[in-house]
Design an enzyme around this catalytic site. Structure first.
Site, PDB file in Angstrom:
ATOM      1  N   TYR A  54       0.836  -1.203   0.000  1.00 57.00           N
ATOM      2  CA  TYR A  54       0.000   0.000   0.000  1.00 57.00           C
ATOM      3  C   TYR A  54       0.872   1.255   0.000  1.00 57.00           C
ATOM      4  O   TYR A  54       1.605   1.527   0.957  1.00 57.00           O
ATOM      5  CB  TYR A  54      -0.959   0.007   1.205  1.00 57.00           C
ATOM      6  CG  TYR A  54      -1.983  -1.116   1.185  1.00 57.00           C
ATOM      7  CD1 TYR A  54      -2.148  -1.929   0.066  1.00 57.00           C
ATOM      8  CD2 TYR A  54      -2.794  -1.378   2.283  1.00 57.00           C
ATOM      9  CE1 TYR A  54      -3.077  -2.957   0.044  1.00 57.00           C
ATOM     10  CE2 TYR A  54      -3.733  -2.402   2.267  1.00 57.00           C
ATOM     11  CZ  TYR A  54      -3.858  -3.191   1.141  1.00 57.00           C
ATOM     12  OH  TYR A  54      -4.780  -4.211   1.122  1.00 57.00           O
ATOM     13  N   LYS A 216     -22.589   6.854  -5.424  1.00 59.64           N
ATOM     14  CA  LYS A 216     -21.862   8.043  -5.881  1.00 59.64           C
ATOM     15  C   LYS A 216     -21.544   8.004  -7.382  1.00 59.64           C
ATOM     16  O   LYS A 216     -21.245   9.025  -7.983  1.00 59.64           O
ATOM     17  CB  LYS A 216     -20.614   8.282  -5.040  1.00 59.64           C
ATOM     18  CG  LYS A 216     -19.486   7.296  -5.261  1.00 59.64           C
ATOM     19  CD  LYS A 216     -18.465   7.323  -4.123  1.00 59.64           C
ATOM     20  CE  LYS A 216     -17.776   8.659  -4.009  1.00 59.64           C
ATOM     21  NZ  LYS A 216     -16.885   8.699  -2.834  1.00 59.64           N
ATOM     22  N   ARG A 226     -12.649   8.030  -5.817  1.00 65.58           N
ATOM     23  CA  ARG A 226     -11.558   7.079  -6.069  1.00 65.58           C
ATOM     24  C   ARG A 226     -11.420   6.766  -7.558  1.00 65.58           C
ATOM     25  O   ARG A 226     -10.313   6.695  -8.086  1.00 65.58           O
ATOM     26  CB  ARG A 226     -11.810   5.778  -5.288  1.00 65.58           C
ATOM     27  CG  ARG A 226     -10.810   4.697  -5.606  1.00 65.58           C
ATOM     28  CD  ARG A 226     -11.099   3.403  -4.882  1.00 65.58           C
ATOM     29  NE  ARG A 226     -10.853   3.508  -3.448  1.00 65.58           N
ATOM     30  CZ  ARG A 226     -10.967   2.488  -2.604  1.00 65.58           C
ATOM     31  NH1 ARG A 226     -11.307   1.300  -3.056  1.00 65.58           N
ATOM     32  NH2 ARG A 226     -10.740   2.657  -1.311  1.00 65.58           N
TER      33      ARG A 226
END
Ligand code: NDP
Length: 316
Positions: A54, A216, A226
């Site tokens: 990550y 969304k 995102r």
């Protein structure tokens, strides 16, 4: 916050947990990450999920700073090994990389041990007995407490269990699969029998399908979302059945409306309702999302048979 045992282990994990993928150490600055993690912990979350991959380790550095000085006993902290770099031994599950990645995660997170350590993917180039032995060595050294897998297939997991049994060692305690209203088969059909047979815990990821289930993306991709930041992910999230997925998400708005909750809360509660899910790993890019998402706990008790059938009718 209610806790579940992580599979058949004695470890208690909060029904909802928080992960650092994509957002922390990259998409949002550290002050937002700090606020999100604190909000989650304040709501009773005890599990924070991480991985060496990550933000190339930066997410673990951020999380390490946030949890520094917190009572270690109250936290369950993970890392995952697989994608560590470009060199031939910076990737995969060979003993050298698994050990080095564990040391790297401990350094970045500023911890003495990891509670959970996952094989982020299956590695066909490393024999499974090397993985099982290495994970057990790390357990014996006190560097990790439980080991598990992520996105392993049922046959791959079965091989790991058989190997552990043969060697008299600990098999995987938990698997981390994707699971949400639009992506169900791996958990419900493929892993279901193994979860029951071995008491495998599950820490499921992308419960909102990267935000799709919040609604969304009903009318396109908002700039501050995102899928706008990560265009490559659109293919993965929308896939070939984009219109059908969005139609389902729109239809879920009525169910959420009748329950007096948001679609995000409905989707999260639906995941947590599955008894084969130990913890639902949430993600958030702003603190308001954490506040909203943690209230999914209140929606859980509203998901009676009638509501579940209505949802099933939409998802079918
Ligand atoms: P979700 O599917 O819940 O997506 C989270 C994203 O959705 C947020 O970052 C935010 O994105 C948006 N969002 C969240 N809540 C709301 C809300 N209430 N309203 C509107 N938008 C919202 O989970 P993730 O995909 O983030 O996965 C969760 C965790 O699982 C990760 O952090 C990671 O720890 C783990 N994971 C593991 C993987 C593996 O291979 N093992 C793979 C992927 C994740 P934005 O605001 O930017 O649009």
């Amino acid at each position: 916050m209610i806790t579940n045992n992580l599979g058949r282990s004695g470890l208690k994990v909060s029904r909802f947990s928080i992960g650092s993928w994509v957002t922390y150490g990259g998409q949002v600055d550290d002050s937002v990450a700090t606020a999100c993690i604190h909000a989650a912990l304040d709501a009773g979350v005890n599990f924070i999920d991480n991985a060496e991959a990550y933000a190339q380790g930066a997410a673990e550095v951020t999380v390490g700073k946030v949890i520094k000085g917190m009572r270690r006993e109250s936290l369950v902290v993970s890392s995952k090994v697989f994608w560590g770099g470009d060199g031939p031994n910076d990737t995969g599950l060979n003993r050298k990389h698994v050990v080095e990645a564990c040391h790297g995660a401990l350094r970045r997170l500023q911890l003495d041990y990891l509670d959970l350590y996952f094989c982020h993917r299956h590695d066909p180039t490393t024999p499974v007995d090397e993985v099982v032995r290495t994970m057990n060595t790390l357990i014996q050294q006190g560097k990790i407490l439980y080991w598990g897998t992520s996105e392993w297939t049922a046959p791959q997991l079965q091989e790991a269990f058989d190997c552990a049994e043969r060697l008299g060692l600990e098999g995987p305690t938990m698997e981390q699969p994707q699971y949400n209203m639009l992506h169900r088969a791996r958990v419900e059909d493929e892993l279901g029998p193994l979860i029951d047979k071995y008491g495998l815990g599950t820490t499921i990821w992308s419960p909102l399908a990267s935000g799709l289930l919040t609604g969304k993306y009903d009318d396109g991709v908002p700039e501050d979302s995102r899928l706008a930041h990560m265009e490559w992910l659109q293919e993965f999230v929308f896939g070939e059945t984009k219109d059908s997925k969005i139609a389902k998400v729109r239809a879920l708005a009525d169910v959420a409306g009748d329950l007096g909750c948001t679609r995000a809360q409905l989707a999260l509660a639906w995941c947590a309702k599955n008894p084969q899910v130990s913890t639902v790993l949430t993600g958030a890019s702003r603190v308001e999302q954490v506040h909203e998402n943690m209230k999914a706990l209140d929606v859980l008790e509203k998901l009676d048979d009638g509501v579940m059938q209505r949802i099933e009718g939409i998802l079918a």
